[in-house]
Scaffold this motif. Structure first.
Motif, PDB file in Angstrom:
ATOM      1  N   LEU A   1      -2.881  30.355  45.041  1.00  0.00           N
ATOM      2  CA  LEU A   1      -3.483  31.601  44.595  1.00  0.00           C
ATOM      3  C   LEU A   1      -2.526  32.793  44.560  1.00  0.00           C
ATOM      4  O   LEU A   1      -2.948  33.895  44.254  1.00  0.00           O
ATOM      5  N   ILE A   2      -1.284  32.575  44.900  1.00  0.00           N
ATOM      6  CA  ILE A   2      -0.313  33.665  44.850  1.00  0.00           C
ATOM      7  C   ILE A   2       0.847  33.252  43.954  1.00  0.00           C
ATOM      8  O   ILE A   2       1.420  32.171  44.122  1.00  0.00           O
ATOM      9  N   ARG A   3       1.172  34.091  42.995  1.00  0.00           N
ATOM     10  CA  ARG A   3       2.266  33.812  42.066  1.00  0.00           C
ATOM     11  C   ARG A   3       3.150  35.046  42.011  1.00  0.00           C
ATOM     12  O   ARG A   3       2.671  36.158  41.773  1.00  0.00           O
ATOM     13  N   ARG A   4       4.425  34.864  42.235  1.00  0.00           N
ATOM     14  CA  ARG A   4       5.344  35.991  42.186  1.00  0.00           C
ATOM     15  C   ARG A   4       6.613  35.608  41.450  1.00  0.00           C
ATOM     16  O   ARG A   4       7.281  34.639  41.805  1.00  0.00           O
TER      17      ARG A   4
ATOM     18  N   GLU B   1      -8.815  40.510  30.500  1.00  0.00           N
ATOM     19  CA  GLU B   1      -7.817  39.938  31.416  1.00  0.00           C
ATOM     20  C   GLU B   1      -8.486  39.391  32.670  1.00  0.00           C
ATOM     21  O   GLU B   1      -8.110  38.331  33.188  1.00  0.00           O
ATOM     22  N   ILE B   2      -9.491  40.103  33.166  1.00  0.00           N
ATOM     23  CA  ILE B   2     -10.214  39.667  34.365  1.00  0.00           C
ATOM     24  C   ILE B   2     -10.931  38.345  34.109  1.00  0.00           C
ATOM     25  O   ILE B   2     -10.865  37.414  34.928  1.00  0.00           O
ATOM     26  N   ASN B   3     -11.609  38.249  32.991  1.00  0.00           N
ATOM     27  CA  ASN B   3     -12.317  37.008  32.661  1.00  0.00           C
ATOM     28  C   ASN B   3     -11.355  35.833  32.543  1.00  0.00           C
ATOM     29  O   ASN B   3     -11.674  34.709  32.952  1.00  0.00           O
ATOM     30  N   LEU B   4     -10.171  36.101  32.013  1.00  0.00           N
ATOM     31  CA  LEU B   4      -9.172  35.039  31.885  1.00  0.00           C
ATOM     32  C   LEU B   4      -8.695  34.569  33.265  1.00  0.00           C
ATOM     33  O   LEU B   4      -8.572  33.364  33.509  1.00  0.00           O
ATOM     34  N   LYS B   5      -8.438  35.521  34.174  1.00  0.00           N
ATOM     35  CA  LYS B   5      -7.985  35.161  35.522  1.00  0.00           C
ATOM     36  C   LYS B   5      -9.061  34.383  36.278  1.00  0.00           C
ATOM     37  O   LYS B   5      -8.750  33.518  37.108  1.00  0.00           O
ATOM     38  N   ASN B   6     -10.330  34.675  35.994  1.00  0.00           N
ATOM     39  CA  ASN B   6     -11.431  34.050  36.741  1.00  0.00           C
ATOM     40  C   ASN B   6     -11.760  32.635  36.279  1.00  0.00           C
ATOM     41  O   ASN B   6     -12.538  31.942  36.945  1.00  0.00           O
TER      42      ASN B   6
ATOM     43  N   SER C   1      -3.278  41.818  39.902  1.00  0.00           N
ATOM     44  CA  SER C   1      -2.236  41.434  38.950  1.00  0.00           C
ATOM     45  C   SER C   1      -1.261  42.600  38.857  1.00  0.00           C
ATOM     46  O   SER C   1      -1.659  43.734  38.599  1.00  0.00           O
ATOM     47  N   TYR C   2       0.013  42.347  39.087  1.00  0.00           N
ATOM     48  CA  TYR C   2       0.965  43.445  39.251  1.00  0.00           C
ATOM     49  C   TYR C   2       2.207  43.257  38.385  1.00  0.00           C
ATOM     50  O   TYR C   2       2.570  42.141  38.002  1.00  0.00           O
TER      51      TYR C   2
ATOM     52  N   CYS D   1      -4.256  36.563  44.801  1.00  0.00           N
ATOM     53  CA  CYS D   1      -5.691  36.402  45.005  1.00  0.00           C
ATOM     54  C   CYS D   1      -5.944  36.017  46.449  1.00  0.00           C
ATOM     55  O   CYS D   1      -5.272  35.128  46.992  1.00  0.00           O
ATOM     56  N   ASN D   2      -6.884  36.685  47.092  1.00  0.00           N
ATOM     57  CA  ASN D   2      -7.246  36.376  48.466  1.00  0.00           C
ATOM     58  C   ASN D   2      -8.726  36.048  48.541  1.00  0.00           C
ATOM     59  O   ASN D   2      -9.574  36.845  48.121  1.00  0.00           O
TER      60      ASN D   2
END
Length: 359
Positions: A163-166, A213-218, A246-247, A261-262
């Protein structure tokens, strides 16, 4: 002025069976429920210990494991970190320069405190653990008559994808992205009906401008195959609080972007461990600040200390040194502003300085 570099401290232990400690109690699976600094401060810039990078522990007769809290829900397979450990008296020896003190140990609870040569109490952590099985039993007891479970890190389904991508790009070797990525965040609840095998998401805080963008991430959360419900299969509905960030950041040398994401919290947790590049750059500026201080170039020292904590916001000593010099130069307002910020972040020493000098 003291030079104390921030770095990631992963605890490593080894075992001595002749110890006076009842080490059989130590050999267990421990769930972390609290972290504090030895002077009573809160860990700096840590909003929730059960974000994905704060770990509970498993200890057996020869090995020590750091594990994500979610991994404790199920049978462990691939521990995050594993090493040997050494137990002498009430000390878990980590290196010639550091060890952990066992402040409390019985069959149900464990308290460990850091000891690192050259570090002060405000820089050293104390860890509070309870036996994993007791933590799970307590959560089950709270929810035994409920059809709906409000999931927590100790009792909840496990999400399989990471859930974390950097992404970190050194612009001395590569070019930046053609288009800057949007910065947005949102939180809410994932509602899973196990009986009907349906998943819904209710947003709480979000910017409507980024709804696509939110719908895509979900999309990843709607797939039943991404979840393991073995530990919570007796509930009809699972309610999971979550937050997503998203940063994107760009400076002259580094481009950074990704997602954080947490699960199990509504807090927007973006307290990354500093990257190697950030630590290296922040440390170089910290060193320059010390050099300028020794040459009595106090204004320049303040400038470098400020840049040091701006690049690595967790460099606590850079804040303190800047405040101390500002106060000594008669810049009371600047010093008090820093102490007040640190006070609000739960730092006891800063609270004392603020109460003594700023009221």
């Amino acid at each position: 002025m003291k030079m104390r570099l921030l770095f990631l401290f992963f605890i490593s232990f080894s075992l001595n069976c002749n110890s006076q400690i009842e080490h059989n109690h130590l050999i267990n699976e421990w769930y972390i429920y609290k972290i504090e600094m030895q002077d009573g401060s809160k860990p700096f810039l840590l909003k929730d210990i059960h974000s994905s990078k704060h770990y509970s522990i498993i200890i057996d007769k020869t090995d020590y494991y750091l594990v994500n809290d979610q991994q404790l829900i199920e049978t462990r397979k691939d521990p995050v970190f594993k090493t040997k450990y050494n137990l002498i008296g009430n000390k878990l020896i980590t290196s010639p320069e550091s060890y952990l003190t066992i402040e409390k140990l019985n069959k149900d609870s464990l308290i460990l405190s850091q000891n690192i040569k050259g570090f002060e109490s405000k820089d050293l952590q104390r860890y509070y653990y309870v036996r994993k099985v007791l933590a799970i039993e307590e959560e089950i007891k709270k929810n035994e008559k409920k059809d709906t479970l409000r999931a927590t890190s100790i009792l909840g389904p496990r999400f399989r994808p990471f859930l974390i991508r950097r992404m970190l790009k050194d612009l001395t070797n590569t070019k930046p992205l053609k288009e800057k990525l949007p910065n947005f965040k949102f939180n809410g609840y994932i509602l899973i009906n196990l009986k009907r095998e349906t998943i819904d998401i209710k947003l709480n805080e979000y910017d409507k401008n980024f709804i696509n963008e939110i719908n895509l991430k979900n999309q990843q959360f709607y797939k039943f195959s991404n979840w393991n419900f073995s530990s919570v299969s007796n509930f009809e509905v699972i309610k999971i609080p979550f937050s997503f960030v998203s940063y994107y950041t760009l400076d002259t040398e580094i481009e950074t972007y990704g997602d954080v994401c947490n699960l199990f919290t509504l807090h927007f947790l973006t307290d990354f461990d500093p990257t190697y590049e950030e630590v290296k750059k922040s440390t170089a500026l910290f060193t320059k600040a010390l050099q300028e201080y020794k040459k009595n170039n106090y204004t320049k020292a303040i400038e470098f200390f400020d840049l040091s904590y701006q690049i690595n916001p967790k460099n606590l000593d850079a804040y303190y040194n800047s405040a101390d010099i500002n106060f000594a130069l008669g810049e009371k307002n600047r010093a008090c502003k820093i102490w007040h910020y640190l006070k609000l972040e739960g730092q006891k020493f800063a609270e004392n300085q603020y109460e003594l000098n700023c009221n």
